[in-house]
Design an enzyme around this catalytic site. Structure first.
Site, PDB file in Angstrom:
ATOM      1  N   ASN A  67       9.822 -13.867  26.604  1.00  0.00           N
ATOM      2  CA  ASN A  67       9.704 -12.947  27.687  1.00  0.00           C
ATOM      3  C   ASN A  67      10.658 -12.326  28.328  1.00  0.00           C
ATOM      4  O   ASN A  67      10.944 -11.334  28.696  1.00  0.00           O
ATOM      5  CB  ASN A  67       8.589 -13.418  28.808  1.00  0.00           C
ATOM      6  N   ILE A  88       4.643  -1.553  33.748  1.00  0.00           N
ATOM      7  CA  ILE A  88       3.824  -2.810  34.568  1.00  0.00           C
ATOM      8  C   ILE A  88       4.488  -2.761  35.755  1.00  0.00           C
ATOM      9  O   ILE A  88       5.719  -2.731  36.056  1.00  0.00           O
ATOM     10  CB  ILE A  88       4.106  -3.880  33.642  1.00  0.00           C
ATOM     11  N   GLU A  89       3.751  -3.308  36.651  1.00  0.00           N
ATOM     12  CA  GLU A  89       4.482  -3.463  38.329  1.00  0.00           C
ATOM     13  C   GLU A  89       4.994  -4.692  38.527  1.00  0.00           C
ATOM     14  O   GLU A  89       4.275  -5.586  38.735  1.00  0.00           O
ATOM     15  CB  GLU A  89       3.059  -3.316  39.249  1.00  0.00           C
ATOM     16  N   THR A  90       6.228  -5.119  38.136  1.00  0.00           N
ATOM     17  CA  THR A  90       6.922  -5.884  38.044  1.00  0.00           C
ATOM     18  C   THR A  90       8.341  -5.487  38.893  1.00  0.00           C
ATOM     19  O   THR A  90       8.636  -4.334  38.973  1.00  0.00           O
ATOM     20  CB  THR A  90       7.273  -6.668  36.841  1.00  0.00           C
ATOM     21  N   TRP A 147      13.760  -0.486  39.995  1.00  0.00           N
ATOM     22  CA  TRP A 147      14.512   1.010  39.438  1.00  0.00           C
ATOM     23  C   TRP A 147      13.779   2.149  39.526  1.00  0.00           C
ATOM     24  O   TRP A 147      14.423   3.202  39.926  1.00  0.00           O
ATOM     25  CB  TRP A 147      14.234   0.704  37.819  1.00  0.00           C
ATOM     26  N   SER A 153       9.995 -14.660  37.428  1.00  0.00           N
ATOM     27  CA  SER A 153       9.608 -13.326  38.141  1.00  0.00           C
ATOM     28  C   SER A 153       8.431 -12.500  37.136  1.00  0.00           C
ATOM     29  O   SER A 153       8.132 -13.060  35.927  1.00  0.00           O
ATOM     30  CB  SER A 153      10.695 -12.680  38.148  1.00  0.00           C
ATOM     31  N   ASP A 198      19.837 -19.890  30.071  1.00  0.00           N
ATOM     32  CA  ASP A 198      20.405 -18.561  29.837  1.00  0.00           C
ATOM     33  C   ASP A 198      19.672 -18.284  28.289  1.00  0.00           C
ATOM     34  O   ASP A 198      20.422 -18.714  27.510  1.00  0.00           O
ATOM     35  CB  ASP A 198      21.579 -18.268  30.048  1.00  0.00           C
ATOM     36  N   VAL A 199      18.902 -17.295  28.050  1.00  0.00           N
ATOM     37  CA  VAL A 199      18.551 -17.211  26.522  1.00  0.00           C
ATOM     38  C   VAL A 199      19.501 -16.824  25.777  1.00  0.00           C
ATOM     39  O   VAL A 199      19.356 -16.886  24.695  1.00  0.00           O
ATOM     40  CB  VAL A 199      17.037 -16.278  26.622  1.00  0.00           C
ATOM     41  N   TYR A 214      18.402  -0.631  25.985  1.00  0.00           N
ATOM     42  CA  TYR A 214      16.990  -1.200  25.971  1.00  0.00           C
ATOM     43  C   TYR A 214      16.063  -1.089  24.956  1.00  0.00           C
ATOM     44  O   TYR A 214      15.273  -1.741  24.440  1.00  0.00           O
ATOM     45  CB  TYR A 214      16.304  -1.005  27.298  1.00  0.00           C
TER      46      TYR A 214
END
Ligand SMILES: NC(=O)c1ccc[n+]([C@@H]2O[C@H](COP(=O)([O-])OP(=O)(O)OC[C@H]3O[C@@H](n4cnc5c(N)ncnc54)[C@H](O)[C@@H]3O)[C@@H](O)[C@H]2O)c1
Length: 256
Positions: free
Chosen positions: A90, A191-193, A199, A16, A63-64, A158
Protein backbone atom coordinates in the site's frame (compact mmCIF):
# COMPACT_ATOMS: atom_id res chain seq x y z
CA UNK A 1 -18.01 -14.38 11.55
CA UNK A 2 -14.58 -12.81 11.06
CA UNK A 3 -13.23 -13.07 7.52
CA UNK A 4 -9.47 -13.07 8.23
CA UNK A 5 -9.22 -15.31 11.29
CA UNK A 6 -5.66 -16.64 11.76
CA UNK A 7 -4.34 -14.75 8.72
CA UNK A 8 -1.10 -12.81 8.99
CA UNK A 9 -0.92 -9.66 6.86
CA UNK A 10 1.88 -7.20 6.19
CA UNK A 11 0.47 -3.78 5.36
CA UNK A 12 3.03 -1.27 4.09
CA UNK A 13 2.49 2.43 4.67
CA UNK A 14 0.05 1.61 7.46
CA UNK A 15 0.81 4.79 9.42
CA UNK A 16 -1.71 6.93 7.54
CA UNK A 17 -4.66 7.01 5.17
CA UNK A 18 -5.83 3.76 3.63
CA UNK A 19 -2.97 1.77 5.19
CA UNK A 20 -3.98 2.74 8.72
CA UNK A 21 -7.64 2.02 7.99
CA UNK A 22 -6.57 -1.32 6.52
CA UNK A 23 -4.62 -2.26 9.66
CA UNK A 24 -7.68 -1.47 11.78
CA UNK A 25 -10.18 -3.25 9.53
CA UNK A 26 -7.96 -6.32 8.92
CA UNK A 27 -7.43 -6.70 12.69
CA UNK A 28 -11.17 -6.33 13.30
CA UNK A 29 -11.64 -9.26 10.90
CA UNK A 30 -9.26 -11.37 13.00
CA UNK A 31 -5.95 -10.86 11.13
CA UNK A 32 -2.64 -10.38 12.87
CA UNK A 33 -1.17 -7.30 11.24
CA UNK A 34 2.41 -6.21 10.64
CA UNK A 35 2.45 -2.43 10.32
CA UNK A 36 5.41 -1.81 7.98
CA UNK A 37 5.83 1.93 7.96
CA UNK A 38 8.57 4.47 7.36
CA UNK A 39 7.31 6.94 9.98
CA UNK A 40 7.96 5.35 13.37
CA UNK A 41 5.57 7.54 15.37
CA UNK A 42 2.73 7.06 12.88
CA UNK A 43 3.30 3.30 12.72
CA UNK A 44 3.27 2.95 16.49
CA UNK A 45 0.11 5.05 16.66
CA UNK A 46 -1.59 2.65 14.25
CA UNK A 47 -0.55 -0.32 16.39
CA UNK A 48 -1.88 1.46 19.49
CA UNK A 49 -5.31 2.03 17.89
CA UNK A 50 -5.48 -1.61 16.77
CA UNK A 51 -4.51 -3.06 20.13
CA UNK A 52 -6.82 -0.63 22.00
CA UNK A 53 -9.68 -2.07 19.94
CA UNK A 54 -8.64 -5.63 20.95
CA UNK A 55 -6.78 -6.48 17.74
CA UNK A 56 -3.28 -7.89 17.14
CA UNK A 57 -0.61 -5.78 15.44
CA UNK A 58 3.10 -5.08 15.63
CA UNK A 59 5.23 -2.35 14.12
CA UNK A 60 8.39 -2.77 12.08
CA UNK A 61 10.10 0.33 10.78
CA UNK A 62 10.34 -0.12 7.03
CA UNK A 63 11.39 1.96 4.09
CA UNK A 64 9.90 -0.17 1.34
CA UNK A 65 12.47 1.12 -1.17
CA UNK A 66 15.32 -0.32 0.93
CA UNK A 67 16.17 -3.99 0.36
CA UNK A 68 17.35 -4.70 3.91
CA UNK A 69 14.14 -3.18 5.29
CA UNK A 70 11.95 -5.21 2.92
CA UNK A 71 13.71 -8.42 3.97
CA UNK A 72 13.41 -7.31 7.59
CA UNK A 73 9.65 -6.75 7.42
CA UNK A 74 9.08 -10.28 6.09
CA UNK A 75 11.48 -11.75 8.67
CA UNK A 76 9.57 -9.82 11.35
CA UNK A 77 6.24 -11.33 10.24
CA UNK A 78 7.71 -14.85 10.20
CA UNK A 79 9.43 -14.44 13.58
CA UNK A 80 6.36 -12.94 15.29
CA UNK A 81 3.60 -15.01 13.76
CA UNK A 82 5.26 -17.95 11.95
CA UNK A 83 3.50 -17.42 8.62
CA UNK A 84 2.52 -14.83 6.04
CA UNK A 85 -0.82 -14.87 4.26
CA UNK A 86 -1.13 -11.41 2.73
CA UNK A 87 1.28 -8.78 1.52
CA UNK A 88 -0.63 -5.53 1.05
CA UNK A 89 1.71 -3.26 -0.90
CA UNK A 90 0.00 0.00 0.00
CA UNK A 91 2.88 2.45 0.64
CA UNK A 92 3.13 5.07 -2.06
CA UNK A 93 4.16 8.69 -2.54
CA UNK A 94 2.93 11.51 -4.75
CA UNK A 95 5.36 14.39 -4.21
CA UNK A 96 4.40 17.92 -5.21
CA UNK A 97 7.23 18.50 -7.74
CA UNK A 98 5.98 15.52 -9.77
CA UNK A 99 4.26 17.16 -12.72
CA UNK A 100 4.60 16.82 -16.50
CA UNK A 101 7.62 15.04 -18.01
CA UNK A 102 8.77 18.39 -19.39
CA UNK A 103 9.17 19.97 -15.95
CA UNK A 104 9.79 17.07 -13.55
CA UNK A 105 13.35 16.73 -12.25
CA UNK A 106 15.17 13.40 -12.35
CA UNK A 107 15.49 13.17 -8.57
CA UNK A 108 11.69 13.39 -8.16
CA UNK A 109 11.15 10.80 -10.89
CA UNK A 110 13.63 8.42 -9.28
CA UNK A 111 12.21 8.87 -5.78
CA UNK A 112 8.67 8.08 -6.95
CA UNK A 113 9.88 4.99 -8.82
CA UNK A 114 11.97 3.85 -5.84
CA UNK A 115 9.03 3.88 -3.41
CA UNK A 116 6.09 3.05 -5.68
CA UNK A 117 7.72 0.44 -7.93
CA UNK A 118 10.93 -0.82 -6.31
CA UNK A 119 9.00 -0.98 -3.02
CA UNK A 120 6.45 -3.39 -4.51
CA UNK A 121 9.23 -5.42 -6.17
CA UNK A 122 11.17 -5.81 -2.92
CA UNK A 123 8.14 -6.71 -0.84
CA UNK A 124 7.26 -9.43 -3.36
CA UNK A 125 10.87 -10.59 -3.62
CA UNK A 126 10.95 -11.52 0.06
CA UNK A 127 7.29 -12.37 0.77
CA UNK A 128 6.46 -14.60 -2.18
CA UNK A 129 9.07 -17.31 -1.40
CA UNK A 130 7.57 -17.66 2.10
CA UNK A 131 4.06 -17.91 0.63
CA UNK A 132 5.21 -20.52 -1.89
CA UNK A 133 6.64 -22.61 0.96
CA UNK A 134 3.19 -22.51 2.60
CA UNK A 135 1.43 -23.14 -0.72
CA UNK A 136 -0.82 -20.13 -0.21
CA UNK A 137 -0.75 -16.36 -0.10
CA UNK A 138 -2.30 -13.19 -1.44
CA UNK A 139 -0.39 -10.23 -2.87
CA UNK A 140 -2.46 -7.06 -2.97
CA UNK A 141 -0.86 -4.24 -4.93
CA UNK A 142 -2.18 -0.70 -4.80
CA UNK A 143 -2.14 0.94 -8.20
CA UNK A 144 -4.44 3.86 -9.10
CA UNK A 145 -7.11 4.93 -11.56
CA UNK A 146 -4.44 7.18 -13.09
CA UNK A 147 -2.77 4.02 -14.42
CA UNK A 148 -5.83 3.61 -16.68
CA UNK A 149 -6.53 7.16 -17.83
CA UNK A 150 -4.68 10.24 -18.95
CA UNK A 151 -5.05 13.26 -16.71
CA UNK A 152 -4.96 16.94 -17.65
CA UNK A 153 -3.40 17.73 -14.25
CA UNK A 154 -0.30 15.58 -14.83
CA UNK A 155 1.73 13.67 -12.28
CA UNK A 156 3.74 11.72 -14.78
CA UNK A 157 6.16 9.87 -12.49
CA UNK A 158 3.28 8.78 -10.25
CA UNK A 159 1.16 7.73 -13.23
CA UNK A 160 3.99 5.71 -14.78
CA UNK A 161 4.78 4.11 -11.43
CA UNK A 162 1.19 2.95 -10.97
CA UNK A 163 1.14 1.55 -14.51
CA UNK A 164 4.22 -0.49 -13.63
CA UNK A 165 2.46 -1.84 -10.53
CA UNK A 166 -0.45 -3.05 -12.67
CA UNK A 167 1.78 -4.80 -15.23
CA UNK A 168 3.87 -6.40 -12.52
CA UNK A 169 0.71 -7.68 -10.80
CA UNK A 170 -0.33 -9.54 -13.96
CA UNK A 171 3.11 -11.12 -14.29
CA UNK A 172 3.05 -12.26 -10.65
CA UNK A 173 -0.46 -13.67 -11.08
CA UNK A 174 0.64 -15.82 -14.00
CA UNK A 175 3.94 -16.96 -12.45
CA UNK A 176 2.68 -17.95 -9.01
CA UNK A 177 -1.10 -18.55 -9.34
CA UNK A 178 -0.53 -22.25 -10.00
CA UNK A 179 1.30 -22.62 -6.70
CA UNK A 180 -1.36 -21.01 -4.53
CA UNK A 181 -0.09 -17.44 -4.47
CA UNK A 182 -2.60 -15.01 -5.96
CA UNK A 183 -1.78 -11.46 -7.01
CA UNK A 184 -4.30 -8.72 -7.63
CA UNK A 185 -4.31 -4.95 -7.93
CA UNK A 186 -6.63 -2.27 -6.61
CA UNK A 187 -7.01 0.98 -8.56
CA UNK A 188 -8.56 3.54 -6.25
CA UNK A 189 -9.98 6.80 -7.52
CA UNK A 190 -9.42 9.96 -5.46
CA UNK A 191 -9.81 8.99 -1.81
CA UNK A 192 -10.05 11.29 1.22
CA UNK A 193 -6.62 10.63 2.74
CA UNK A 194 -3.80 12.97 3.77
CA UNK A 195 -1.91 12.13 0.54
CA UNK A 196 -4.62 13.58 -1.65
CA UNK A 197 -6.29 16.14 0.59
CA UNK A 198 -3.06 17.98 1.46
CA UNK A 199 -2.35 18.31 -2.24
CA UNK A 200 -5.86 19.36 -3.26
CA UNK A 201 -6.18 21.85 -0.40
CA UNK A 202 -3.55 23.90 -2.19
CA UNK A 203 -5.16 23.56 -5.60
CA UNK A 204 -8.89 24.33 -5.61
CA UNK A 205 -9.08 24.09 -9.42
CA UNK A 206 -7.66 20.56 -9.40
CA UNK A 207 -10.09 19.63 -6.62
CA UNK A 208 -13.14 20.94 -8.52
CA UNK A 209 -11.97 19.25 -11.72
CA UNK A 210 -11.80 15.92 -9.95
CA UNK A 211 -15.18 16.32 -8.27
CA UNK A 212 -16.84 17.34 -11.55
CA UNK A 213 -15.61 14.17 -13.26
CA UNK A 214 -17.04 11.84 -10.65
CA UNK A 215 -20.60 10.60 -11.21
CA UNK A 216 -21.02 10.26 -7.44
CA UNK A 217 -19.95 13.87 -6.88
CA UNK A 218 -17.65 13.03 -3.99
CA UNK A 219 -14.27 11.56 -3.09
CA UNK A 220 -14.02 7.99 -1.84
CA UNK A 221 -13.45 6.96 1.76
CA UNK A 222 -10.55 4.72 2.82
CA UNK A 223 -12.85 1.94 4.03
CA UNK A 224 -14.50 1.79 0.59
CA UNK A 225 -11.16 0.64 -0.82
CA UNK A 226 -10.08 -1.51 2.12
CA UNK A 227 -13.26 -3.59 1.82
CA UNK A 228 -11.90 -4.87 -1.51
CA UNK A 229 -8.54 -5.65 0.11
CA UNK A 230 -10.27 -7.69 2.83
CA UNK A 231 -11.95 -9.74 0.12
CA UNK A 232 -8.59 -10.23 -1.62
CA UNK A 233 -6.84 -11.27 1.60
CA UNK A 234 -9.61 -13.70 2.54
CA UNK A 235 -10.32 -17.17 1.19
CA UNK A 236 -13.45 -15.75 -0.46
CA UNK A 237 -11.18 -14.65 -3.32
CA UNK A 238 -9.43 -17.99 -3.77
CA UNK A 239 -10.08 -17.96 -7.55
CA UNK A 240 -9.44 -14.23 -8.03
CA UNK A 241 -6.00 -13.83 -9.59
CA UNK A 242 -4.56 -11.14 -11.85
CA UNK A 243 -7.60 -8.90 -11.42
CA UNK A 244 -7.64 -5.13 -11.22
CA UNK A 245 -10.38 -3.73 -9.03
CA UNK A 246 -11.25 -0.19 -10.05
CA UNK A 247 -12.89 1.57 -7.11
CA UNK A 248 -13.42 5.11 -8.28
CA UNK A 249 -17.13 5.97 -8.07
CA UNK A 250 -17.28 5.67 -11.84
CA UNK A 251 -14.74 8.32 -12.93
CA UNK A 252 -13.06 5.99 -15.39
CA UNK A 253 -16.30 5.20 -17.25
CA UNK A 254 -17.37 8.84 -17.50
CA UNK A 255 -16.91 10.37 -20.94
CA UNK A 256 -18.61 13.72 -20.12
N1 LIG B 1 -5.48 8.87 -1.78
C1 LIG B 1 -5.79 8.66 -3.02
O1 LIG B 1 -6.61 9.36 -3.61
C2 LIG B 1 -5.18 7.52 -3.78
C3 LIG B 1 -5.71 7.18 -5.04
C4 LIG B 1 -5.17 6.12 -5.74
C5 LIG B 1 -4.11 5.40 -5.19
N2 LIG B 1 -3.62 5.75 -3.98
C6 LIG B 1 -2.53 4.95 -3.45
O2 LIG B 1 -2.96 4.35 -2.24
C7 LIG B 1 -1.84 4.14 -1.38
C8 LIG B 1 -2.10 4.75 -0.01
O3 LIG B 1 -2.37 6.11 -0.20
P1 LIG B 1 -2.88 7.06 0.96
O4 LIG B 1 -3.68 8.12 0.26
O5 LIG B 1 -3.48 6.29 2.06
O6 LIG B 1 -1.48 7.69 1.40
P2 LIG B 1 -0.96 8.44 2.76
O7 LIG B 1 0.04 9.44 2.31
O8 LIG B 1 -2.11 8.89 3.60
O9 LIG B 1 -0.21 7.26 3.49
C9 LIG B 1 0.92 6.66 2.93
C10 LIG B 1 1.76 6.08 4.03
O10 LIG B 1 2.92 5.47 3.43
C11 LIG B 1 4.05 5.81 4.20
N3 LIG B 1 5.26 5.74 3.37
C12 LIG B 1 5.69 6.66 2.47
N4 LIG B 1 6.86 6.26 1.95
C13 LIG B 1 7.15 5.07 2.52
C14 LIG B 1 8.23 4.18 2.39
N5 LIG B 1 9.27 4.44 1.58
N6 LIG B 1 8.23 3.05 3.13
C15 LIG B 1 7.20 2.77 3.97
N7 LIG B 1 6.16 3.59 4.14
C16 LIG B 1 6.14 4.73 3.43
C17 LIG B 1 3.78 7.20 4.70
O11 LIG B 1 4.60 7.52 5.83
C18 LIG B 1 2.29 7.12 5.02
O12 LIG B 1 2.09 6.67 6.35
C19 LIG B 1 -0.63 4.74 -2.11
O13 LIG B 1 0.05 3.74 -2.82
C20 LIG B 1 -1.28 5.71 -3.08
O14 LIG B 1 -0.47 5.97 -4.19
C21 LIG B 1 -4.12 6.79 -3.27
Amino acid sequence: MQRLTDKVAIITGAGSGMGRTAAQMFAAEGARVVVAEFDERAGNETVATVTAAGGAATFVRTDVSNEDDARGMVDHAMAKYGRLDALYNNAGIMPEPDHSVVDTDVATWDRVMAVNVRGVFLGCKYAIPRMLEQGSGSVINVSSFVALLGCSVPQDAYTASKGAVLSLTRSLAVQFGGRGVRSNAICPGPIETPLLMEWLLKDEAAKQLRLARNPTGRFGKPEEVVNAAIYLASDESRWTNGAQFVIDGGISVNYF
